[in-house]
Design a protein around this motif. Structure first.
Motif, PDB file in Angstrom:
ATOM      1  N   ARG A  16       0.825  -1.218   0.000  1.00 29.51           N
ATOM      2  CA  ARG A  16       0.000   0.000   0.000  1.00 29.51           C
ATOM      3  C   ARG A  16       0.863   1.274   0.000  1.00 29.51           C
ATOM      4  NH1 ARG A  16      -5.199   0.723   0.277  1.00 29.51           N
ATOM      5  NH2 ARG A  16      -4.897   2.677   1.425  1.00 29.51           N
ATOM      6  N   ARG A  20       1.074   3.955  -3.179  1.00 28.05           N
ATOM      7  CA  ARG A  20       0.849   5.383  -2.948  1.00 28.05           C
ATOM      8  C   ARG A  20       2.062   6.212  -3.367  1.00 28.05           C
ATOM      9  NH1 ARG A  20      -1.173   6.343   3.064  1.00 28.05           N
ATOM     10  NH2 ARG A  20      -0.884   8.499   2.323  1.00 28.05           N
ATOM     11  N   SER A 145      -6.336   0.086  -4.025  1.00 25.88           N
ATOM     12  CA  SER A 145      -6.623  -1.325  -3.752  1.00 25.88           C
ATOM     13  C   SER A 145      -6.497  -2.174  -5.007  1.00 25.88           C
ATOM     14  CB  SER A 145      -8.036  -1.475  -3.163  1.00 25.88           C
ATOM     15  OG  SER A 145      -9.018  -0.955  -4.045  1.00 25.88           O
ATOM     16  N   GLY A 167      -7.332  -1.344   2.614  1.00 25.68           N
ATOM     17  CA  GLY A 167      -6.973  -0.703   3.870  1.00 25.68           C
ATOM     18  C   GLY A 167      -8.149  -0.498   4.793  1.00 25.68           C
ATOM     19  N   THR A 168      -9.229  -1.256   4.583  1.00 24.51           N
ATOM     20  CA  THR A 168     -10.422  -1.110   5.424  1.00 24.51           C
ATOM     21  C   THR A 168     -10.515  -2.184   6.496  1.00 24.51           C
ATOM     22  OG1 THR A 168     -11.714  -2.392   3.797  1.00 24.51           O
ATOM     23  CG2 THR A 168     -11.734   0.014   3.586  1.00 24.51           C
ATOM     24  N   HIS A 172      -5.911  -2.501  10.276  1.00 23.21           N
ATOM     25  CA  HIS A 172      -5.031  -1.716   9.405  1.00 23.21           C
ATOM     26  C   HIS A 172      -4.394  -0.561  10.166  1.00 23.21           C
ATOM     27  CE1 HIS A 172      -3.457   0.208   5.850  1.00 23.21           C
ATOM     28  NE2 HIS A 172      -4.122   1.320   6.127  1.00 23.21           N
ATOM     29  N   ASP A 173      -3.093  -0.394   9.991  1.00 26.88           N
ATOM     30  CA  ASP A 173      -2.338   0.667  10.665  1.00 26.88           C
ATOM     31  C   ASP A 173      -2.170   1.841   9.702  1.00 26.88           C
ATOM     32  OD1 ASP A 173      -0.626   2.264  12.106  1.00 26.88           O
ATOM     33  OD2 ASP A 173       1.085   0.884  12.040  1.00 26.88           O
ATOM     34  N   GLN A 174      -3.115   2.772   9.718  1.00 29.02           N
ATOM     35  CA  GLN A 174      -3.074   3.898   8.785  1.00 29.02           C
ATOM     36  C   GLN A 174      -1.912   4.835   9.070  1.00 29.02           C
ATOM     37  OE1 GLN A 174      -5.198   4.281   6.058  1.00 29.02           O
ATOM     38  NE2 GLN A 174      -3.634   5.793   5.532  1.00 29.02           N
ATOM     39  N   GLU A 177       1.206   3.352   7.715  1.00 30.11           N
ATOM     40  CA  GLU A 177       1.209   3.428   6.257  1.00 30.11           C
ATOM     41  C   GLU A 177       1.577   4.834   5.790  1.00 30.11           C
ATOM     42  OE1 GLU A 177      -2.167   3.667   2.854  1.00 30.11           O
ATOM     43  OE2 GLU A 177      -2.252   1.854   4.089  1.00 30.11           O
ATOM     44  N   ASP A 178       1.015   5.842   6.433  1.00 30.83           N
ATOM     45  CA  ASP A 178       1.319   7.231   6.065  1.00 30.83           C
ATOM     46  C   ASP A 178       2.806   7.534   6.270  1.00 30.83           C
ATOM     47  OD1 ASP A 178      -1.349   7.594   5.492  1.00 30.83           O
ATOM     48  OD2 ASP A 178      -1.819   8.595   7.386  1.00 30.83           O
ATOM     49  N   THR A 181       4.873   5.799   3.558  1.00 28.85           N
ATOM     50  CA  THR A 181       4.725   6.490   2.277  1.00 28.85           C
ATOM     51  C   THR A 181       5.562   7.758   2.252  1.00 28.85           C
ATOM     52  OG1 THR A 181       2.448   5.648   2.082  1.00 28.85           O
ATOM     53  CG2 THR A 181       3.070   7.491   0.661  1.00 28.85           C
TER      54      THR A 181
END
Length: 278
Positions: A16, A20, A145, A167-168, A172-174, A177-178, A181
């Motif tokens: 993911r 991105r 996705s 990512g739903t 999920h570790d948003q 991930e941010d 990225t």
């Protein structure tokens, strides 16, 4: 992580941010206009005039140059808009694919020594991933996705659930991930901040960062489309290994594109068939 099975969740946690991060890279490759001619020609066309830089040229020469710009097949030009998705696919593979293959082949200078480390395989997988995302966009596959599932299938032979890829999933570790990225695109943002534009070096470093993010998969990288056996054998020879690596990566990219085409066809038909390496 050689010898360790990578779960779908671990795979998606890396793919993911990867997908991105390809967005800014592809924006640079699409919008790159080193001489500025394309941008100035477009601006002048909007004003109904000719670029000032061409005003001093003879009418016949000026007309030829303008016609050349109008027919230039690069993203952002009228000629590009008239191209079919298949033609744009060939452009990405032929033009940008040469650059990524060359960058991937550089470790081949070390011959057998380079083969002992997963650097080349990881950067090769990253190069394929970037190009596959670019081509996916030409066919309308724009969601993160969809691209995550495409890369999982082509590069790793895995079919991951929609919920994970989107990512739903509740786990999920948003935030993570941010952060990942942002780390992958740090060089691009730094070049934009310091120079006002993204340099070729920044793109190359970002591609290496993307490859480094895939190194955690270890032996799983062997599932990606690869070059012929003779490419890998010659790759064991110092210096010559770079040339063989370049040819091997070009061959591998073409295989990856064929597999992506098969994946899209299967998705369009509602099928879920095993991945066959071409």
């Amino acid at each position: 992580m050689a010898g360790v099975t990578i779960s779908d969740r671990q795979l998606v946690a890396v793919l993911r941010p990867f997908v991105r991060a390809t967005g800014p890279v592809l924006d640079v490759l699409r919008e790159s206009d080193p001489l500025g001619l394309r941008a100035r020609a477009a601006e002048a066309a909007a004003r109904g005039a000719e670029p000032e830089e061409l005003a001093h040229l003879r009418p016949t020469v000026r007309r030829r140059l303008l016609n050349g710009l109008a027919s230039l097949r690069v993203p952002g030009t009228p000629a590009w808009e008239r191209m079919t998705p298949a033609q744009r696919e060939r452009w990405w593979v032929g033009r940008v694919g040469r650059f990524t293959a060359l960058l991937t082949a550089i470790p081949g200078l070390g011959g057998a020594l380079a083969q002992r480390f997963p650097v080349q395989s990881a950067v090769g997988a990253a190069s394929q991933g970037v190009l596959l995302c670019a081509i996916a966009g030409e066919y309308g596959m724009t969601s993160h996705s969809d691209r995550v599932r495409l890369l999982a299938w082509v590069l790793f032979g895995r079919s991951v659930p929609h919920e994970l890829a989107a990512g739903t999933d509740p786990a999920h570790d948003q935030a993570g991930e941010d952060a990942n990225t942002a780390d992958l695109t740090e060089e691009l943002r730094g070049a934009q901040r310091d120079r006002g534009r993204v340099t070729l070096k920044a793109v190359a470093v970002t591609l290496w960062r993307l490859g480094r993010s895939l190194q955690a998969f270890g032996d799983e990288l062997d599932n990606r489309p690869r070059g012929r056996l003779w490419h890998r054998m010659l790759g064991m020879i110092p210096v010559l290994g770079m040339f063989a690596g370049y040819l091997g990566e070009r061959s591998a990219l073409k295989r990856a594109v064929k597999m992506a085409r098969r994946y899209r066809q299967q998705q369009a038909g509602g099928g879920h068939h095993p991945r066959d390496t071409p």
